[in-house]
Scaffold this motif. Sequence first.
Motif, PDB file in Angstrom:
ATOM      1  N   LYS A  51       5.885   6.938  11.679  1.00 43.50           N
ATOM      2  CA  LYS A  51       5.841   7.035  10.220  1.00 43.50           C
ATOM      3  C   LYS A  51       7.171   7.583   9.699  1.00 43.50           C
ATOM      4  O   LYS A  51       7.879   8.310  10.401  1.00 43.50           O
ATOM      5  CB  LYS A  51       4.725   7.985   9.782  1.00 43.50           C
TER       6      LYS A  51
ATOM      7  N   ILE B   8       1.385   4.660  11.900  1.00 48.67           N
ATOM      8  CA  ILE B   8       0.453   4.041  10.977  1.00 48.67           C
ATOM      9  C   ILE B   8      -0.527   3.223  11.814  1.00 48.67           C
ATOM     10  O   ILE B   8      -0.118   2.432  12.660  1.00 48.67           O
ATOM     11  CB  ILE B   8       1.191   3.119   9.981  1.00 48.67           C
ATOM     12  N   GLN B   9      -1.817   3.431  11.599  1.00 48.22           N
ATOM     13  CA  GLN B   9      -2.818   2.721  12.381  1.00 48.22           C
ATOM     14  C   GLN B   9      -2.771   1.229  12.080  1.00 48.22           C
ATOM     15  O   GLN B   9      -3.047   0.802  10.966  1.00 48.22           O
ATOM     16  CB  GLN B   9      -4.221   3.285  12.080  1.00 48.22           C
ATOM     17  N   ASP B  10      -2.409   0.460  13.087  1.00 53.29           N
ATOM     18  CA  ASP B  10      -2.287  -0.995  12.915  1.00 53.29           C
ATOM     19  C   ASP B  10      -3.506  -1.685  13.534  1.00 53.29           C
ATOM     20  O   ASP B  10      -3.406  -2.363  14.557  1.00 53.29           O
ATOM     21  CB  ASP B  10      -0.983  -1.476  13.577  1.00 53.29           C
TER      22      ASP B  10
ATOM     23  N   LEU C  10       4.019   3.245  -0.228  1.00 52.80           N
ATOM     24  CA  LEU C  10       2.603   3.053   0.092  1.00 52.80           C
ATOM     25  C   LEU C  10       2.251   1.575   0.189  1.00 52.80           C
ATOM     26  O   LEU C  10       1.427   1.180   1.017  1.00 52.80           O
ATOM     27  CB  LEU C  10       1.719   3.735  -0.962  1.00 52.80           C
TER      28      LEU C  10
ATOM     29  N   ARG D 101       3.057   0.428   3.456  1.00 57.83           N
ATOM     30  CA  ARG D 101       2.346   1.239   4.458  1.00 57.83           C
ATOM     31  C   ARG D 101       3.282   2.063   5.328  1.00 57.83           C
ATOM     32  O   ARG D 101       3.119   2.180   6.543  1.00 57.83           O
ATOM     33  CB  ARG D 101       1.450   0.374   5.345  1.00 57.83           C
TER      34      ARG D 101
ATOM     35  N   TYR E 229       3.426   5.186   4.654  1.00 58.99           N
ATOM     36  CA  TYR E 229       2.591   6.383   4.647  1.00 58.99           C
ATOM     37  C   TYR E 229       1.143   5.959   4.418  1.00 58.99           C
ATOM     38  O   TYR E 229       0.886   4.873   3.894  1.00 58.99           O
ATOM     39  CB  TYR E 229       3.018   7.358   3.546  1.00 58.99           C
ATOM     40  N   GLU E 230       0.213   6.813   4.815  1.00 61.60           N
ATOM     41  CA  GLU E 230      -1.210   6.559   4.588  1.00 61.60           C
ATOM     42  C   GLU E 230      -1.662   7.311   3.335  1.00 61.60           C
ATOM     43  O   GLU E 230      -1.302   8.478   3.145  1.00 61.60           O
ATOM     44  CB  GLU E 230      -2.042   7.027   5.788  1.00 61.60           C
TER      45      GLU E 230
ATOM     46  N   GLU F 294      -4.330   9.212   0.770  1.00 66.23           N
ATOM     47  CA  GLU F 294      -5.419  10.160   1.000  1.00 66.23           C
ATOM     48  C   GLU F 294      -6.754   9.570   0.562  1.00 66.23           C
ATOM     49  O   GLU F 294      -7.778   9.733   1.224  1.00 66.23           O
ATOM     50  CB  GLU F 294      -5.147  11.468   0.246  1.00 66.23           C
TER      51      GLU F 294
ATOM     52  N   LYS G 187      -4.944  -2.427   4.703  1.00 62.40           N
ATOM     53  CA  LYS G 187      -5.247  -1.935   6.044  1.00 62.40           C
ATOM     54  C   LYS G 187      -5.880  -3.014   6.918  1.00 62.40           C
ATOM     55  O   LYS G 187      -5.912  -2.883   8.141  1.00 62.40           O
ATOM     56  CB  LYS G 187      -6.181  -0.726   5.962  1.00 62.40           C
TER      57      LYS G 187
END
Length: 590
Positions: free
Chosen positions: A115, A332-334, A392, A395, A397-398, A400, A412
């Motif tokens: 990130k 970042i969750q891919d 954002l 992506r 950053y994620e 909230e 996502k």
Amino acid sequence: MSQDKGTGKAFDFRLFGRLLKFTNAYRGIFYFVAFAAIIMSGLAVLSPHFLQLAIDKGMTLRDLPELQFYIILMLVVLVLEVIFQFAFIYYANWLGQHVIKDIRVKLFKLMTGFKMEYYNKNAVGRLTTRAVNDIETISSIFSQGLFMIISDLLKMAAIAGIMVYKSWRLALIVFAILPFILYATRVFQRAMKVAFEDVRNQVANLNSFVQERITGMKIVQIFTREQTEFDQFKTINEKHKKAWIKTVWYNSIFFPIAEMASSLGIGLIVWYGGLNAAGGGIITLGIVTAFIQYSQMLFRPLRQIADKFNTLQMGMVAANRVFGILDTKSHIQDHGELVLAHPKGKIDFKNVVFSYVEGEKVLKDISFTVNPGETIAIVGATGAGKSTIINLLSRFYEIESGVILVDDTSIKEFTLESLRGNIAVVLQDVFLFADTILNNITLNDETISEETVIAAAKEIGVHTFIKTLPGGYQYNVKERGTMLSSGQRQLLAFLRAYVSKPSILVLDEATSSVDTYSEELIQTATEKITKGRTSIVIAHRLATIKKADKILVMDAGKIVETGTHTELLQLENGYYRTLYEVQFMTEEAI
């Protein structure tokens, strides 16, 4: 950084086990090096043995054929030692280089997926030290540490065994000195463990400081901070020197003590063995001579093991730091499975909340829609959250809470590659690599030909300026594009975005640092590239704002006004109207 912390152990076997897993791909070489170490330990005990026989059976008995026979055997052993030592050194280093190549590849691939938050919190100099210096230090574990220590330990075990076999009395004399050397070695190792951790910290600090100051040298000189930075550098360099001198100090104490103990052992062997041989005892002159060699061969590896253990520990400290990065969970969750192919370009932010620092919200319940092919401008004071929206959307950053949609699907659910591949971003601070103009535009994408780049450059009017440079599209812009003006760098960044044919275009104050001529070129190109494409412009120049289909006005993380340029000017006491009168009317008058 967490990876700066030591393991708290003299030797971390768990960490060592992790490191050894990287040798799995080279098992054949690994076992060969281990085999060579065993053979070398066996050969080591043969030369003194044959020397003893040459003295006792050849020289003492004046038997010339016997003497020649043992001399030939000693030569054969010497040749074999040379061959196996060559193979051992070469393949141990070969293994080390291949292991660090694999670790470096894994580390770099991992770092390219971190990130942006990770890079905001970690100094570039430290990360460079981990990826270059520390990984190089790891190679010494295999080339100078692990196998050398194993070889020396096997050699010592073989020597100890044959010494007991030949004369247990002389062996006891030698063994009586060993506990003293072993204790000194243990103390030395513990002290060096702490010293080397301090050395690595100071190396990282020095690298980080030098890299940042060289990168920011223009600021240093503009504000005449040369002397201040020089004084600070001297302080850091002094700490670096002291850290290394501490390791020199420990070496200066240990090695003379070990040498003195070795000399004492030899003296006792000559004293007791010589008296026994002179008195007609069972100890012969050949045995005394062999024991002198054996004791040196026993003590020397013991002293060297301490030095090699230092090398091993330095490698382990470096490995601990590198594994600290490899264990970092900052991606970042891919997990998206959908491929964003040829999107229409509709963008929705719904009740988005985001904070860079926990508890300090940058975006507060942001909601807006950008229709396909629409151009919106975002205006507001510095820190209002304009650039955060761009981060954002890509992506970096994620969020909230809330959701960001592209074509009515959460971003996502798309793969990161396909999402970012459809978004082209032109930043205010343009980054160019030390490479040719062509490679900086295509970013080495083989699907984009030079002909395509030239055609695009001609469309937006950049071709003429590029051809004036030496070598044209093959001109090397040097590090960070320092050979070009800010306006020229901005034009290349715009061309970079243009040739990627994005579905969504983002201009993050992309015209704020260019001259009037360059801005005209960019405005012409903007009209071409935004036609039929969804565009988000963080506005700085008036021309961009006026042509936008919609303007979002932000203040303190919230959207306070929305509308066209004309609509917003009609709002009494409106934020945009005030901003326009204070800032933009002055620009328009000019």
